[in-house]
Every structure is written in structure tokens, then in C-alpha cells.
Design an enzyme around this catalytic site. Sequence first.
Site, PDB file in Angstrom:
ATOM      1  N   CYS A  42       0.834  -1.198   0.000  1.00 23.49           N
ATOM      2  CA  CYS A  42       0.000   0.000   0.000  1.00 23.49           C
ATOM      3  C   CYS A  42       0.874   1.256   0.000  1.00 23.49           C
ATOM      4  O   CYS A  42       1.858   1.341   0.746  1.00 23.49           O
ATOM      5  CB  CYS A  42      -0.903   0.001   1.229  1.00 23.49           C
ATOM      6  SG  CYS A  42      -2.023   1.426   1.291  1.00 23.49           S
TER       7      CYS A  42
ATOM      8  N   CYS B 216       0.203   5.062   6.866  1.00 22.80           N
ATOM      9  CA  CYS B 216      -0.450   4.873   8.162  1.00 22.80           C
ATOM     10  C   CYS B 216       0.568   4.272   9.137  1.00 22.80           C
ATOM     11  O   CYS B 216       1.115   3.196   8.886  1.00 22.80           O
ATOM     12  CB  CYS B 216      -1.658   3.957   8.023  1.00 22.80           C
ATOM     13  SG  CYS B 216      -2.847   4.493   6.763  1.00 22.80           S
TER      14      CYS B 216
ATOM     15  N   CYS C 222       0.332   0.501  10.324  1.00 21.81           N
ATOM     16  CA  CYS C 222      -0.053  -0.552   9.393  1.00 21.81           C
ATOM     17  C   CYS C 222       1.130  -1.322   8.807  1.00 21.81           C
ATOM     18  O   CYS C 222       2.019  -0.728   8.187  1.00 21.81           O
ATOM     19  CB  CYS C 222      -0.882   0.036   8.258  1.00 21.81           C
ATOM     20  SG  CYS C 222      -1.511  -1.239   7.137  1.00 21.81           S
TER      21      CYS C 222
ATOM     22  N   CYS D 178     -16.038  -9.603   5.811  1.00 16.02           N
ATOM     23  CA  CYS D 178     -15.453  -8.327   5.396  1.00 16.02           C
ATOM     24  C   CYS D 178     -14.205  -8.616   4.574  1.00 16.02           C
ATOM     25  O   CYS D 178     -13.329  -9.358   5.007  1.00 16.02           O
ATOM     26  CB  CYS D 178     -15.108  -7.470   6.606  1.00 16.02           C
ATOM     27  SG  CYS D 178     -14.593  -5.793   6.160  1.00 16.02           S
TER      28      CYS D 178
ATOM     29  N   CYS E  50     -19.205  -7.090   3.610  1.00 15.61           N
ATOM     30  CA  CYS E  50     -18.588  -5.798   3.923  1.00 15.61           C
ATOM     31  C   CYS E  50     -17.272  -5.698   3.159  1.00 15.61           C
ATOM     32  O   CYS E  50     -16.621  -6.714   2.897  1.00 15.61           O
ATOM     33  CB  CYS E  50     -18.331  -5.691   5.433  1.00 15.61           C
ATOM     34  SG  CYS E  50     -17.482  -4.182   5.955  1.00 15.61           S
TER      35      CYS E  50
ATOM     36  N   CYS F  72     -19.577   1.262   8.553  1.00 11.19           N
ATOM     37  CA  CYS F  72     -18.786   0.718   9.651  1.00 11.19           C
ATOM     38  C   CYS F  72     -17.586   1.647   9.820  1.00 11.19           C
ATOM     39  O   CYS F  72     -16.730   1.729   8.936  1.00 11.19           O
ATOM     40  CB  CYS F  72     -18.334  -0.701   9.306  1.00 11.19           C
ATOM     41  SG  CYS F  72     -17.228  -1.457  10.517  1.00 11.19           S
TER      42      CYS F  72
ATOM     43  N   ARG G  15     -18.109  -2.663  18.030  1.00 14.90           N
ATOM     44  CA  ARG G  15     -17.337  -3.878  17.769  1.00 14.90           C
ATOM     45  C   ARG G  15     -16.034  -3.894  18.552  1.00 14.90           C
ATOM     46  O   ARG G  15     -15.226  -2.966  18.448  1.00 14.90           O
ATOM     47  CB  ARG G  15     -17.048  -4.008  16.270  1.00 14.90           C
ATOM     48  CG  ARG G  15     -16.241  -5.261  15.925  1.00 14.90           C
ATOM     49  CD  ARG G  15     -16.182  -5.504  14.427  1.00 14.90           C
ATOM     50  NE  ARG G  15     -17.499  -5.914  13.954  1.00 14.90           N
ATOM     51  CZ  ARG G  15     -18.049  -5.481  12.824  1.00 14.90           C
ATOM     52  NH1 ARG G  15     -17.407  -4.613  12.075  1.00 14.90           N
ATOM     53  NH2 ARG G  15     -19.239  -5.905  12.467  1.00 14.90           N
TER      54      ARG G  15
END
Length: 336
Positions: free
Chosen positions: A54, A58, A61, A98, A130, A190, A262
Amino acid sequence: MAEVRHNWTKEEIAEIYHSPLLDLIYRAATVHRENKDYAEVQISSLISVKTGGCPEDCAYCPQAARYQTGVNVHAILPKEEVVAAAEKAKAAGASRLCMGAAWREVRDNRDFDKVIEMVKAVNELDMEVCCTLGMLNEHQAQRLADAGLYAYNHNLDTSEEDYKRIITTRTYDDRLQTLENVRKAKITVCSGGIIGLGETVEDRISMLKTLSNLPKHPESVPVNALVPIQGTPLEAQPRVSVWDMVRMIATARIIMPKSAVRLSAGRTEMSTVEQALCFMAGASSIFAGEKLLTTPNPSFSDDMAMFELLGLTPRPAFKNGRLNQVAEQQQEVAEV
């Protein structure tokens, strides 16, 4: 019955967050029982359909290309492999699947076409589908909705004030725009955040204020505890206290009474007793399965043993009805 509000102030939220812990848990548990089948917990399974590489930065991550975390880059999975994973998760008790892709944003290309086909295929299994694919525009959101997507995950991560410390490759407004595009397509939202990033309590309260003051509360609000990964800028962050998790879950439950809260990343570090406190404080959903994208997670069998001990039951798919978005549209038209 707790009132659904969209005008919470930071001062009001702070007063709830900082209230005596047992009082806070009691209040949240009361709201939970007023608005939900409190013994039901939705089980979601999260799989990575495209891993690593990616371009984002972040700080938490392991899938960011710029960090050396040992995550192997994998191209998008075949649809058949995703369907097989969905069938396995459903057999183990999951009602939602998801699918996550390590993209900065959705692009209109063959890979997105493949995701659309995955959504259609998993939807045929009578599971809530999701996706978490990064930023997307209105047209892309509508394509996902037309394919049968039930929910879209796009976390705020932290407060707007703290955001640039964690991510510089996109803006907070980018996050909010994606949530707006998802809403326009009548897909359920979400969206939550991560604690343990080095943020202040004020940042947590600010993030909760943003979520609770959206035009419509997210149907699902994940509360994640940072899992520090070697090679990321936050690799040395200490474990978040269970009391911080309980305070976040309880506060979210009180100010967003109709949302599913959650208990997400970080459960492998929590005992059954600690997780029980989170359920008592209003958590009504978990991710199950041995991995959350690339980080460890309790197994289905461990979670089923915990459910049996605590008297919890898995929530069925589409508890509020598969056509709840259509019904809402009809109600909106009737009210005009």
C-alpha cells in the site's frame, strides 16, 4: 430509552468517559439492554483479498510498502478462494464477511471488477458482505451497492486534530467524504478508530464526537486496540489498558445507542474476563478467525467456548432485514 442525538459536545462526552468506572459500565449496560438483544453478538470474519504494497503511510499498518514488516505482497485472490473462506467462516458461526484490500483508493480497473464479482458471490451465501478498500467515489460506492454490498468499513482512526501525526498521505476530510459517498449509495457504514496510537484522551473524545455527530450514526463502530508491529513507526507503543477499552466501548454505546460497537483488534492480548467486561459495557460484535488481515486474532473455537461460558449467542445475518436500506428510502420519501 436513550435518545439518539447528533449534537453531542466534547464536554458532554468527556463527562461520560471520565465518570466512575462502575457507574459508566452500569449506564452503558442499561442502554445496551434497552436498544439491543444484549446476549447476541455478531461474528464477522475479515480476510485480506489483496495484501501489502500500500502507498499510504499509516503509522500503525504493516501493509504500507514503505515499512519493512515482513508482510508478503500478494495480488488479488481468486474469487473461488474468497467464496471458500466465506463458506468456512459461515459454517463456524460468522454472519458477516469483510473483504479488505491494501489500496489507497478504489480504482476503476480489473481488480475492482473482481471485487464486485466477489461481493455478488458472497452475497449469494446469505451473509452480510462488507468491504474495506480505501477511499471511493459515489459511482464506485453505487457499483458496490448494486452488487449487494451490505456494509463498508472506513475508520477515522483518531481525532481530526491528531490525524496528521498518524497519516500524511490523505486528509481527515477524505475519510469523511468516503463515508458520505457510502451513505449516498444506501450502504451501511462501519467506522470507528484505534486507541493506543499515542493519542490523548481528548483525541479519543474528539473522534467519538465526530462519529456521533454524523448525520446518521455508523451502524457499526469498531473499537480497536493497537497491535504494535515491528517495522512500523508505532512498533514500541505499549499495550492499551483494558480499562481504556472499556471506557471507549461504554462511551460509544451511550452516545450511539443503536449502533453495534465492535470489539475489534487487540483481543488476542485480552483474557476472557477482560473481554467479558467489554461485552458488559456494550460491545455487541467481534471479528473472529485466526487473522485480522495480517495480525493475529483468536480462533473460532476459542470464541465459541467464550460465548458458551458467557451465555452469548451469534447474531444472525440481516437481523434488521436485508431490505432495510430500501425501507429507509421509502420512509424518507413518505416524510417529504
